[in-house]
Design an enzyme around this catalytic site. Structure first.
Site, PDB file in Angstrom:
ATOM      1  N   GLY A  79       0.946  -1.126  -0.042  1.00 18.06           N
ATOM      2  CA  GLY A  79      -0.091  -0.040  -0.037  1.00 18.06           C
ATOM      3  C   GLY A  79       1.032   1.371   0.025  1.00 18.06           C
ATOM      4  O   GLY A  79       2.095   1.253  -0.063  1.00 18.06           O
ATOM      5  N   ASP A  80       0.073   2.428   0.131  1.00 15.00           N
ATOM      6  CA  ASP A  80       1.065   3.698   0.087  1.00 15.00           C
ATOM      7  C   ASP A  80       1.989   3.881   1.160  1.00 15.00           C
ATOM      8  O   ASP A  80       2.887   4.390   1.120  1.00 15.00           O
ATOM      9  CB  ASP A  80      -0.132   4.647   0.030  1.00 15.00           C
ATOM     10  CG  ASP A  80      -0.939   4.837  -1.056  1.00 15.00           C
ATOM     11  OD1 ASP A  80      -0.261   4.820  -2.285  1.00 15.00           O
ATOM     12  OD2 ASP A  80      -1.979   4.977  -1.007  1.00 15.00           O
ATOM     13  N   ASP A 177      -9.474   6.955   7.500  1.00 13.40           N
ATOM     14  CA  ASP A 177      -8.198   6.391   7.120  1.00 13.40           C
ATOM     15  C   ASP A 177      -7.805   5.392   8.192  1.00 13.40           C
ATOM     16  O   ASP A 177      -7.607   4.242   8.136  1.00 13.40           O
ATOM     17  CB  ASP A 177      -7.389   7.263   6.745  1.00 13.40           C
ATOM     18  CG  ASP A 177      -6.303   6.587   5.585  1.00 13.40           C
ATOM     19  OD1 ASP A 177      -6.364   5.302   5.379  1.00 13.40           O
ATOM     20  OD2 ASP A 177      -5.382   7.540   5.210  1.00 13.40           O
ATOM     21  N   ARG A 184      -9.064  -3.859   7.305  1.00 15.43           N
ATOM     22  CA  ARG A 184      -8.275  -3.867   6.231  1.00 15.43           C
ATOM     23  C   ARG A 184      -8.299  -4.979   5.262  1.00 15.43           C
ATOM     24  O   ARG A 184      -8.043  -5.116   4.185  1.00 15.43           O
ATOM     25  CB  ARG A 184      -6.777  -3.348   6.201  1.00 15.43           C
ATOM     26  CG  ARG A 184      -6.184  -4.549   7.506  1.00 15.43           C
ATOM     27  CD  ARG A 184      -4.934  -3.479   8.055  1.00 15.43           C
ATOM     28  NE  ARG A 184      -3.985  -3.441   7.164  1.00 15.43           N
ATOM     29  CZ  ARG A 184      -2.683  -3.927   7.210  1.00 15.43           C
ATOM     30  NH1 ARG A 184      -2.468  -4.739   8.336  1.00 15.43           N
ATOM     31  NH2 ARG A 184      -2.045  -4.016   6.294  1.00 15.43           N
ATOM     32  N   ARG A 190     -13.179  -1.243   2.859  1.00 13.87           N
ATOM     33  CA  ARG A 190     -12.769  -0.736   4.592  1.00 13.87           C
ATOM     34  C   ARG A 190     -12.999   0.988   4.464  1.00 13.87           C
ATOM     35  O   ARG A 190     -13.414   1.503   5.682  1.00 13.87           O
ATOM     36  CB  ARG A 190     -11.147  -0.814   4.936  1.00 13.87           C
ATOM     37  CG  ARG A 190     -10.242   0.018   4.302  1.00 13.87           C
ATOM     38  CD  ARG A 190      -8.967  -0.442   4.870  1.00 13.87           C
ATOM     39  NE  ARG A 190      -8.524   0.889   5.600  1.00 13.87           N
ATOM     40  CZ  ARG A 190      -6.984   1.188   5.548  1.00 13.87           C
ATOM     41  NH1 ARG A 190      -6.161   0.403   5.230  1.00 13.87           N
ATOM     42  NH2 ARG A 190      -6.697   2.274   6.363  1.00 13.87           N
ATOM     43  N   GLU A 362      -0.555   7.608   6.856  1.00 13.26           N
ATOM     44  CA  GLU A 362       0.128   7.097   8.101  1.00 13.26           C
ATOM     45  C   GLU A 362      -0.285   8.056   9.374  1.00 13.26           C
ATOM     46  O   GLU A 362      -0.188   9.309   9.124  1.00 13.26           O
ATOM     47  CB  GLU A 362       1.538   6.937   8.073  1.00 13.26           C
ATOM     48  CG  GLU A 362       2.076   5.952   6.923  1.00 13.26           C
ATOM     49  CD  GLU A 362       1.577   4.690   7.094  1.00 13.26           C
ATOM     50  OE1 GLU A 362       2.075   3.761   8.322  1.00 13.26           O
ATOM     51  OE2 GLU A 362       0.758   3.903   6.457  1.00 13.26           O
TER      52      GLU A 362
END
Length: 371
Positions: A79-80, A177, A184, A190, A362
């Site tokens: 993922g990112d 997020d 997830r 999600r 994050e």
């Protein structure tokens, strides 16, 4: 390709270091890499060394400490979040200026694959997800075309310097997020579930948002400064950046920013509202595989696409915005609570340490930040 963008091409044969997180997304990254990507790369004469991450920051340490000269490209299959680690690991190297010229490739292997979706969009492909998106991105790698991408330099009140390729957020979108992290295994669904849950307990965040517009705004006079100072987590006074030229290997100087303890420059715009549902500064087109947040964004457009949602929006209006964002038509709704402006720099000063801040998906502690 857009005019004025120069493209490079990877050598043939080509050597790629693949950094893969087997836990990302639905936990299928390794199987998908072996089944979908590996045969395509073999055909394209791209030899791979696969490095499987075992813990957070593993990839960051690997690219920070390793001699990378043996590879022509670094490929992130996750993922990112893993690409965020790689970018920041590269920026910690004394030779970051040279190393950052090495092409990076993202292959979607997470539940949040915003950059992969953005690149797929810039390449002129239809909006797709899952295996189809992975195949499209692998095909771009096989063709070997690469071009430049903007990074945003972020500084926080506690003295952290971070480099971001996707976006910085606070409030509703960041809550979705982080709160949806527990789902997830559902992959992209999600975010839908997380959105509905956060809508139920819609919160308002107080703070001051300021920005340097990319084009001067008409008839704007600088807003008066207001006396209540933001929370700085008990940090000591600020250290002005050193004058003169930077030493070789030192990080780039944030020429548009003044230290966080000083007011923003007079030519900046200070947003009159101080209550927000969400603030999001994005530099790519997509926030997720089916969230086209900034349709005008390009990889290398030199600007930050700043969105903010003012307090007072109803749950119904907010849900409508999110549904429209799947097609990138949210701005056509002319929602009075949503503002969008292209900026070159921004500053956000939360009044209290409430709410999650995110960079490239994050979580960060809530404190004043600018970029």
């Amino acid at each position: 390709p857009p005019p004025g963008d120069s493209y490079g091409v990877l050598p043939r044969p080509c050597r790629a270091l693949v950094l893969l997180n087997p836990q990302s997304g639905t936990g299928r990254a390794l199987e998908d890499f072996q089944a979908v990507v590996q045969p395509m790369l073999a055909e394209a004469e791209i030899a791979t060394t696969v490095f499987i991450t075992e813990r957070p920051h593993h990839a960051q340490e690997k690219v920070r400490d390793e001699d990378l000269s043996q590879w022509d490209t670094l490929v992130v299959m996750a993922g990112d979040g893993l690409l965020y680690e790689v970018v920041n690991g590269l920026m910690e190297r004394p030779d970051w200026e040279d190393t950052m010229k090495k092409p990076l490739c993202i292959l979607p292997g997470g539940s949040g694959n915003a950059l992969a979706a953005s690149i797929n969009h810039y390449a002129g492909n239809d909006q797709v997800a899952k295996k189809k998106l992975l195949t499209n991105c692998a095909f771009i790698l096989c063709k070997g075309l690469h071009t430049q991408m903007d990074l945003v330099s972020l500084s926080t009140a506690s003295g952290k310097r971070l480099f971001s390729f996707l976006g910085f957020g606070w409030g509703f979108i960041s809550d979705v997020d982080i709160d949806s992290e527990k789902y997830r295994r559902l992959g992209n669904a999600r975010f839908t579930l997380g959105t509905l849950q956060c809508l139920a307990k819609l919160r308002v965040y107080q703070g001051r948002l300021s920005y340097l517009p990319a084009v001067p705004e008409q008839g704007k006079s600088p807003a008066p400064r207001d006396p209540h100072a933001p929370v700085t987590n008990g940090q000591p006074g600020c250290i002005p950046p050193p004058a003169g030229t930077a030493a070789p290997g030192s990080l780039p100087i944030d020429s548009l920013l003044v230290p966080l303890c000083q007011p923003v420059p007079a030519h900046w715009t200070v947003v009159p509202e101080e209550e927000f549902v969400s603030v999001y500064a994005i530099y790519q087109s997509h926030l997720g595989t089916n969230l086209l947040m900034a349709p005008a964004a390009q990889l290398h457009d030199g600007c930050i696409h700043l969105f903010y949602l003012k307090a007072g929006i109803s749950r119904v209006a907010l849900l409508k915005l999110f549904l429209a964002m799947a097609r990138g038509t949210h701005l056509d709704l002319n929602c009075p609570h949503l503002r969008y402006v292209r900026v070159r720099a921004f500053r956000l000063e939360p009044q209290a340490t409430t709410g999650i801040m995110t960079v490239d998906g994050e979580a960060l502690p809530c404190e004043p930040v600018q970029g």
